[in-house]
Design an enzyme around this catalytic site. Sequence first.
Site, PDB file in Angstrom:
ATOM      1  N   ARG A  27     104.608  46.242  53.425  1.00  0.00           N
ATOM      2  CA  ARG A  27     104.200  47.640  53.349  1.00  0.00           C
ATOM      3  C   ARG A  27     103.128  47.803  52.281  1.00  0.00           C
ATOM      4  O   ARG A  27     103.172  47.147  51.248  1.00  0.00           O
ATOM      5  CB  ARG A  27     105.390  48.524  52.978  1.00  0.00           C
ATOM      6  CG  ARG A  27     106.311  48.876  54.136  1.00  0.00           C
ATOM      7  CD  ARG A  27     107.406  49.820  53.713  1.00  0.00           C
ATOM      8  NE  ARG A  27     108.251  49.235  52.695  1.00  0.00           N
ATOM      9  CZ  ARG A  27     108.163  49.496  51.402  1.00  0.00           C
ATOM     10  NH1 ARG A  27     107.297  50.381  50.958  1.00  0.00           N
ATOM     11  NH2 ARG A  27     108.965  48.911  50.542  1.00  0.00           N
TER      12      ARG A  27
ATOM     13  N   TYR B 143     102.450  45.361  60.533  1.00  0.00           N
ATOM     14  CA  TYR B 143     103.602  44.779  59.845  1.00  0.00           C
ATOM     15  C   TYR B 143     104.668  45.814  59.463  1.00  0.00           C
ATOM     16  O   TYR B 143     104.385  46.803  58.769  1.00  0.00           O
ATOM     17  CB  TYR B 143     103.166  44.028  58.574  1.00  0.00           C
ATOM     18  CG  TYR B 143     104.196  42.987  58.166  1.00  0.00           C
ATOM     19  CD1 TYR B 143     104.114  41.677  58.646  1.00  0.00           C
ATOM     20  CD2 TYR B 143     105.286  43.318  57.364  1.00  0.00           C
ATOM     21  CE1 TYR B 143     105.076  40.734  58.320  1.00  0.00           C
ATOM     22  CE2 TYR B 143     106.251  42.376  57.034  1.00  0.00           C
ATOM     23  CZ  TYR B 143     106.138  41.087  57.511  1.00  0.00           C
ATOM     24  OH  TYR B 143     107.092  40.149  57.197  1.00  0.00           O
ATOM     25  N   GLY B 144     105.881  45.564  59.874  1.00  0.00           N
ATOM     26  CA  GLY B 144     107.077  46.266  59.391  1.00  0.00           C
ATOM     27  C   GLY B 144     106.917  47.765  59.269  1.00  0.00           C
ATOM     28  O   GLY B 144     106.437  48.439  60.192  1.00  0.00           O
ATOM     29  N   GLY B 145     107.322  48.260  58.124  1.00  0.00           N
ATOM     30  CA  GLY B 145     107.338  49.698  57.880  1.00  0.00           C
ATOM     31  C   GLY B 145     105.982  50.379  58.037  1.00  0.00           C
ATOM     32  O   GLY B 145     105.919  51.587  58.233  1.00  0.00           O
TER      33      GLY B 145
ATOM     34  N   LYS C 257     110.560  53.638  58.202  1.00  0.00           N
ATOM     35  CA  LYS C 257     110.346  54.371  56.953  1.00  0.00           C
ATOM     36  C   LYS C 257     109.604  55.696  57.185  1.00  0.00           C
ATOM     37  O   LYS C 257     109.928  56.708  56.561  1.00  0.00           O
ATOM     38  CB  LYS C 257     109.571  53.515  55.963  1.00  0.00           C
ATOM     39  CG  LYS C 257     110.156  52.138  55.734  1.00  0.00           C
ATOM     40  CD  LYS C 257     111.572  52.172  55.230  1.00  0.00           C
ATOM     41  CE  LYS C 257     112.033  50.758  54.903  1.00  0.00           C
ATOM     42  NZ  LYS C 257     113.334  50.726  54.259  1.00  0.00           N
TER      43      LYS C 257
ATOM     44  N   HIS D 105     117.889  55.702  51.864  1.00  0.00           N
ATOM     45  CA  HIS D 105     117.570  54.267  52.012  1.00  0.00           C
ATOM     46  C   HIS D 105     118.860  53.491  51.700  1.00  0.00           C
ATOM     47  O   HIS D 105     119.006  52.930  50.621  1.00  0.00           O
ATOM     48  CB  HIS D 105     116.446  53.915  51.031  1.00  0.00           C
ATOM     49  CG  HIS D 105     115.821  52.579  51.241  1.00  0.00           C
ATOM     50  ND1 HIS D 105     115.122  51.928  50.252  1.00  0.00           N
ATOM     51  CD2 HIS D 105     115.774  51.758  52.318  1.00  0.00           C
ATOM     52  CE1 HIS D 105     114.670  50.778  50.713  1.00  0.00           C
ATOM     53  NE2 HIS D 105     115.059  50.642  51.952  1.00  0.00           N
TER      54      HIS D 105
ATOM     55  N   SER E  87     114.189  48.067  47.956  1.00  0.00           N
ATOM     56  CA  SER E  87     113.805  47.045  48.924  1.00  0.00           C
ATOM     57  C   SER E  87     114.058  45.636  48.370  1.00  0.00           C
ATOM     58  O   SER E  87     113.763  45.360  47.211  1.00  0.00           O
ATOM     59  CB  SER E  87     112.327  47.190  49.276  1.00  0.00           C
ATOM     60  OG  SER E  87     112.098  48.471  49.819  1.00  0.00           O
TER      61      SER E  87
ATOM     62  N   CYS F  11     116.747  44.071  47.554  1.00  0.00           N
ATOM     63  CA  CYS F  11     117.738  43.939  46.481  1.00  0.00           C
ATOM     64  C   CYS F  11     119.144  43.760  47.035  1.00  0.00           C
ATOM     65  O   CYS F  11     120.128  43.954  46.313  1.00  0.00           O
ATOM     66  CB  CYS F  11     117.692  45.146  45.556  1.00  0.00           C
ATOM     67  SG  CYS F  11     116.209  45.171  44.537  1.00  0.00           S
ATOM     68  N   GLY F  12     119.284  43.421  48.301  1.00  0.00           N
ATOM     69  CA  GLY F  12     120.583  43.009  48.789  1.00  0.00           C
ATOM     70  C   GLY F  12     121.322  43.964  49.704  1.00  0.00           C
ATOM     71  O   GLY F  12     122.537  43.818  49.867  1.00  0.00           O
ATOM     72  N   LYS F  13     120.623  44.920  50.331  1.00  0.00           N
ATOM     73  CA  LYS F  13     121.333  45.792  51.267  1.00  0.00           C
ATOM     74  C   LYS F  13     121.877  44.993  52.453  1.00  0.00           C
ATOM     75  O   LYS F  13     123.022  45.166  52.850  1.00  0.00           O
ATOM     76  CB  LYS F  13     120.424  46.921  51.774  1.00  0.00           C
ATOM     77  CG  LYS F  13     120.208  48.034  50.745  1.00  0.00           C
ATOM     78  CD  LYS F  13     119.469  49.236  51.320  1.00  0.00           C
ATOM     79  CE  LYS F  13     118.091  48.904  51.814  1.00  0.00           C
ATOM     80  NZ  LYS F  13     117.195  48.333  50.797  1.00  0.00           N
TER      81      LYS F  13
ATOM     82  N   ASP G   1     119.892  49.426  56.295  1.00  0.00           N
ATOM     83  CA  ASP G   1     118.684  49.909  55.615  1.00  0.00           C
ATOM     84  C   ASP G   1     118.606  51.428  55.460  1.00  0.00           C
ATOM     85  O   ASP G   1     118.125  51.900  54.446  1.00  0.00           O
ATOM     86  CB  ASP G   1     117.442  49.418  56.369  1.00  0.00           C
ATOM     87  CG  ASP G   1     116.168  49.508  55.537  1.00  0.00           C
ATOM     88  OD1 ASP G   1     116.195  49.109  54.359  1.00  0.00           O
ATOM     89  OD2 ASP G   1     115.144  49.985  56.067  1.00  0.00           O
TER      90      ASP G   1
ATOM     91  N   ASN H  40     108.135  37.775  51.887  1.00  0.00           N
ATOM     92  CA  ASN H  40     108.583  38.962  52.633  1.00  0.00           C
ATOM     93  C   ASN H  40     108.684  38.661  54.135  1.00  0.00           C
ATOM     94  O   ASN H  40     108.600  39.557  54.970  1.00  0.00           O
ATOM     95  CB  ASN H  40     107.642  40.148  52.382  1.00  0.00           C
ATOM     96  CG  ASN H  40     108.215  41.480  52.870  1.00  0.00           C
ATOM     97  OD1 ASN H  40     109.418  41.748  52.720  1.00  0.00           O
ATOM     98  ND2 ASN H  40     107.381  42.320  53.480  1.00  0.00           N
TER      99      ASN H  40
ATOM    100  N   ARG I   7     110.407  38.109  57.631  1.00  0.00           N
ATOM    101  CA  ARG I   7     111.534  38.925  58.099  1.00  0.00           C
ATOM    102  C   ARG I   7     112.027  38.487  59.470  1.00  0.00           C
ATOM    103  O   ARG I   7     111.313  37.833  60.227  1.00  0.00           O
ATOM    104  CB  ARG I   7     111.108  40.389  58.146  1.00  0.00           C
ATOM    105  CG  ARG I   7     110.735  40.920  56.743  1.00  0.00           C
ATOM    106  CD  ARG I   7     111.267  42.267  56.476  1.00  0.00           C
ATOM    107  NE  ARG I   7     111.066  42.663  55.084  1.00  0.00           N
ATOM    108  CZ  ARG I   7     111.887  43.469  54.427  1.00  0.00           C
ATOM    109  NH1 ARG I   7     112.956  43.954  55.003  1.00  0.00           N
ATOM    110  NH2 ARG I   7     111.649  43.793  53.177  1.00  0.00           N
TER     111      ARG I   7
ATOM    112  N   ARG J 185     118.134  46.168  40.491  1.00  0.00           N
ATOM    113  CA  ARG J 185     118.020  44.769  40.080  1.00  0.00           C
ATOM    114  C   ARG J 185     117.680  44.804  38.600  1.00  0.00           C
ATOM    115  O   ARG J 185     116.530  45.030  38.223  1.00  0.00           O
ATOM    116  CB  ARG J 185     116.916  44.112  40.911  1.00  0.00           C
ATOM    117  CG  ARG J 185     116.717  42.630  40.702  1.00  0.00           C
ATOM    118  CD  ARG J 185     115.524  42.131  41.509  1.00  0.00           C
ATOM    119  NE  ARG J 185     115.844  41.926  42.914  1.00  0.00           N
ATOM    120  CZ  ARG J 185     116.204  40.744  43.448  1.00  0.00           C
ATOM    121  NH1 ARG J 185     116.252  39.663  42.699  1.00  0.00           N
ATOM    122  NH2 ARG J 185     116.492  40.653  44.733  1.00  0.00           N
TER     123      ARG J 185
ATOM    124  N   GLU K 219     131.625  37.558  46.594  1.00  0.00           N
ATOM    125  CA  GLU K 219     132.469  37.961  45.452  1.00  0.00           C
ATOM    126  C   GLU K 219     132.333  39.459  45.162  1.00  0.00           C
ATOM    127  O   GLU K 219     133.160  40.029  44.445  1.00  0.00           O
ATOM    128  CB  GLU K 219     132.107  37.157  44.198  1.00  0.00           C
ATOM    129  CG  GLU K 219     132.310  35.640  44.322  1.00  0.00           C
ATOM    130  CD  GLU K 219     133.772  35.219  44.412  1.00  0.00           C
ATOM    131  OE1 GLU K 219     134.675  36.083  44.252  1.00  0.00           O
ATOM    132  OE2 GLU K 219     134.009  34.009  44.650  1.00  0.00           O
ATOM    133  N   ASN K 220     131.284  40.077  45.722  1.00  0.00           N
ATOM    134  CA  ASN K 220     131.108  41.524  45.496  1.00  0.00           C
ATOM    135  C   ASN K 220     132.272  42.341  46.066  1.00  0.00           C
ATOM    136  O   ASN K 220     132.443  43.507  45.714  1.00  0.00           O
ATOM    137  CB  ASN K 220     129.777  42.002  46.079  1.00  0.00           C
ATOM    138  CG  ASN K 220     128.583  41.423  45.332  1.00  0.00           C
ATOM    139  OD1 ASN K 220     128.704  41.042  44.156  1.00  0.00           O
ATOM    140  ND2 ASN K 220     127.440  41.341  45.992  1.00  0.00           N
TER     141      ASN K 220
END
Length: 629
Positions: free
Chosen positions: A85, A224-226, A233, A253, A281, A283-285, A306, A396, A398, A429, A537-538
């Site tokens: 993006r 590309y993507g978004g 988005k 989000h 973005s 960070c682990g969703k 997302d 990035n 995907r 993060r 472990e989360n």
Amino acid sequence: MTATSVSRTTSATPSQTTAPADLARWVDEMASLTSPDSIVWCDGSDEERQGLIDLMIDAGTLVKLNPEKRPRSYLARSNPSDVARVESRTFICTDDEDDAGPTNNWADPASMRETLTGLFTGAMKGRTMYVVPFAMGPVGGALTRYGVQVTDSPYVVVSMGVMTRMGAAPLAQIAAGAAWVPAAHTVGAPLNPDDADVPWPCNETKYIVQFPATREIWSYGSAYGGNAILAKKAFALRIATALGHDEGWLAAHMLLLKVTPPADESGTPGVARHVAAAFPSACGKTNFAMMRPAVDGWKVETLGDDIAWIGPGEDGRLRAINPEAGFFGVAPGTSVDTNPVAMETLVSDTIFTNVALTDDGDVWWEGMTKEPPAHLIDWRGNDWTPESETPAAHPNARFTVAAHHCPTIAEDWDAPDGVVLDAIVFGGRRATQIPLVAQAFDWRHGVLMGASLASEQTAAAEGPVGKLRRDPLAMLPFCGIHMADHWADWLRVGAQAEAAGAVAGVHGTPHHAPAIFHVNWFRKGPDGTFLWPGFGENIRVLAWALGRLSGTADAERTPFGWLPGEGEIDYAAAGVTDAQWRRLMAIDPEALAEESEDMARYLEGFGDRVPAELAAALAQRLRSLRSAV
Ligand code: GTP
Ligand code: SPV
Ligand code: MN
């Protein structure tokens, strides 16, 4: 290909006859402006998709992967200038600049229309214009909204077919009178009759433009993507924040998951809860949404990875849907260790973009295996060996895959009325200062936690990786209205849920707005390594949060929020030492007070639109931190 390809001069196609007059008129206008060779109304059928895929294989846009290793899957390599993006080219056009707020690039609507009209003129010459009707949410659902994208990119059409409910069913809703958002997209690469096409047409000039007042989207120059999958988005977040502002719901989000504890000793099954979580973005969703719990007996099921739309149901309780129908997830770092569920989702029927190609026609990316293969074709199409100095997959890179391929997809993921939301999680993060988990004192404090989110920059957007940036509600590049107005929407929607819940007898028992938590998987020790093992472990963190909902888990009050009481989280079982745990949970009032002062300065940039309640919550936090120093 069964989709009806027609020349612009021929009479209406079967699909066009079911299109309402306003849609047919808009498509005509777009065609006059962009001059495509032909127009295709997409019906969303398998035959249509296969036809487009075959077309892209011929054009070199897609490489078919080895059907024995990766059935019905393809690799796309983008132009190296079109890999993420572009926030610097994303614009919110409102009549009054103040309405876009300090977090957005504002542009004057009239002059932007002029610019776009110039750029779109003749932009589809030599290409096909696809008309792509889509639904965000289950077709016919209460929270569902509709849109129509025109695009000259078959890659975008196929991606939209994965990421949304696309084609005949949404078109029928639009024909029956449902409102729809027009989304105009071109890669900006017209072809003259003698021109050879390139595998990934795009333009160095890029614009991703939202007009929130008129609910319109225009995107130029990227595939590309978004930037190009405008349902995501541009619609489901930027336009949707404006819709939600007017209609009383929230576009977020956020991933959406369902977590079920093990049965208790008497065999009574655990109560399933629905949780939405906002992380910036990359960070682990996706990881969190597809978590395979490291603790026996716990079950996590996936609803979305997302975007979530959250609004009051008929009884006033907050409900949520995932408006999307697929995952557009970050590939690098995904492995059987970090995200086995994603790896199982990707075994077939996936489009990979900017990953590396193995010699036996499969895919690879950094982090997929400990040992990289001896030889690869990298994302740019060049030979690659472990000695190469550049990564084999773009950071990035995907995967695009339909939600129903996910083995942990929840049976209620596409429930027309959504699911009742029990908890909300915000996470950034953060290498320092922020503890693994804390619970907000109340909704207002929770919204402050969300508004204060900050994160070290990742590869999902352009900019220096690692630099800390504030990312309120993980919405920094995705808010189509003034960010402070969006905070006010959060406060209002929560207050209404509380009020509805307080009314006795509405739903049998009184209830509250969802509980809000703040997490940080990324705190580091002095040696620079993560203090918390994360991933599966989360579940230990989620388990504590669920315990808080049911009143079975203890907490200690700190100026930052409620922290897990002694012995509440079995960190030793997660391989964390006592010393590491102390660092992970440490609250340094002085550093956090500085952080809050920084937040106060940040809020000043939003002027008098900052909700008084948010400012009050921050002042309260600052006071209690200062008195703890
Ligand atoms: P967008 O699709 O860009 O909105 O992002 P996303 O939030 O879905 O990102 P994704 O799940 O793909 O984030 C992947 C990154 O987060 C990778 O670098 C992972 O290694 C990292 N990650 C995910 N979960 C954890 C965790 O629990 N601990 C640590 N240390 N890293 C994690
Ligand atoms: C993000 O950057 O948050 C994404 C990827 O989810 S994109 O759809 O390209 O915006
Ligand atoms: Mn995202």
